[in-house]
Design a protein around this motif. Sequence first.
Motif, mmCIF file in Angstrom:
data_model
loop_
_atom_site.group_PDB
_atom_site.id
_atom_site.type_symbol
_atom_site.label_atom_id
_atom_site.label_comp_id
_atom_site.label_asym_id
_atom_site.label_seq_id
_atom_site.Cartn_x
_atom_site.Cartn_y
_atom_site.Cartn_z
ATOM 1 N N THR A 65 3.081 -35.120 -84.677
ATOM 2 C CA THR A 65 1.503 -34.823 -84.396
ATOM 3 C C THR A 65 1.247 -35.352 -82.781
ATOM 4 N N VAL A 79 2.420 -32.040 -80.637
ATOM 5 C CA VAL A 79 1.658 -30.989 -80.814
ATOM 6 C C VAL A 79 0.480 -30.979 -80.141
ATOM 7 N N ARG A 80 -0.292 -32.328 -80.218
ATOM 8 C CA ARG A 80 -1.359 -32.568 -79.709
ATOM 9 C C ARG A 80 -1.193 -32.981 -78.127
ATOM 10 N N LYS A 99 -2.550 -29.596 -75.972
ATOM 11 C CA LYS A 99 -4.048 -30.293 -75.616
ATOM 12 C C LYS A 99 -4.917 -28.971 -75.426
ATOM 13 N N LEU A 156 -5.618 -26.296 -78.113
ATOM 14 C CA LEU A 156 -6.174 -26.808 -79.152
ATOM 15 C C LEU A 156 -7.944 -27.139 -79.010
ATOM 16 N N TYR A 201 -10.484 -26.316 -85.398
ATOM 17 C CA TYR A 201 -9.339 -27.377 -84.714
ATOM 18 C C TYR A 201 -8.142 -27.137 -85.817
ATOM 19 N N GLN A 202 -8.279 -27.402 -87.046
ATOM 20 C CA GLN A 202 -7.203 -27.240 -87.801
ATOM 21 C C GLN A 202 -6.400 -26.089 -87.921
ATOM 22 N N TYR A 222 -4.216 -25.834 -84.679
ATOM 23 C CA TYR A 222 -3.286 -26.578 -84.994
ATOM 24 C C TYR A 222 -2.093 -26.322 -85.780
ATOM 25 N N GLU A 223 -2.607 -25.578 -86.871
ATOM 26 C CA GLU A 223 -1.527 -25.070 -87.809
ATOM 27 C C GLU A 223 -0.883 -24.131 -87.433
ATOM 28 N N THR A 269 -0.436 -23.435 -84.156
ATOM 29 C CA THR A 269 0.300 -23.751 -82.855
ATOM 30 C C THR A 269 1.701 -24.370 -83.375
ATOM 31 N N GLN A 270 1.415 -25.528 -84.521
ATOM 32 C CA GLN A 270 2.525 -26.139 -84.724
ATOM 33 C C GLN A 270 3.526 -25.416 -85.461
#
Length: 311
Positions: A135, A138-139, A143, A146, A285-286, A289-290, A292-293
């Motif tokens: 976490t 990735v963040r 940044k 995202l 955002y989720q 995030y998913e 990207t990760q």
Amino acid sequence: MTTPLPVFRLLLAITAGLILTGLPSPSRAQNIVVMVNGDPITDFDIEQRSKLDQLTTQKTPSRQEVINELIDDKVKIKEGKKYGVDPSASDINQSFEGMAQRMRITPDQLAKSLESKGLRPETLKSRMRSEMVWTSLVRGRFKEKLLVGERDVAQAVQAQTGDKLQVEGTEYKMQPIVLIVPRGSSPSFLETRKKEAESYRARVGSCEEANSLFRSTPNVTIRDAVTKTTAELPEVLRKVLDDTPIGHLTAPELTKNGIEMVVLCSRKPTMIDTPKKREVREKMYQEKYEKTQKAYLDELRKAAMIEYRNR
């Protein structure tokens, strides 16, 4: 391939899972199954993670799914060390203690509950470590990527609801003031209090002056500052606040609490937020995030040295 639950989502799953029937004690097999960048994954590691997954998801994952999870963990931890993201034992223990506290039990009780299901506390802590590292990575690294634009959120809400939303609004910071009027007070007393309120309006020119004055004035209450946006206030009150100079008091109004006024501390442009916008923003955002990760993890796995020994 199943995706491990983030640490903060493990709590409810584990709380529910710990009331299930106990699982048999783990075999202590230490046969190496996979080497990931020189780091081994053993039969025992697979058995432990499988039991943790069963406890948290109420489903039985396939052996390969569990192996893939463990490979992912090894890759994440290595990448974290590359960028200096390496939680200490103290950090992990603190997270473990926090989970126990939210479950209203002690860390020792949580450890014993896990052990009664054939799970070592270290298995859960290992999972916590990989999720904390990932976490943060990735963040931290993505940044900007995202970020969710407010106009994109507004357009998404409009597409879902048909409502045309105003993106920009006003944020008001204010402090309510009440001149106390006891129940049953005479009209003359009430009139006197109204005149006092008007005199206060003439004297106050800032929130600092209001606090200094009213915190030492008998039978007057000044409350803590509150911040509201255009979307949270009725139109009538918005107009009053828009017409009030910053630092000054609104006109006195008789309420059940007494004679109330508001000192306007600040008024500035802002982005309007609503529950629907927050919901859409979190979802967008989720999704980012998913995506990207997953791409990041796929890239790391391709570059990793993964050697299967015994399948």
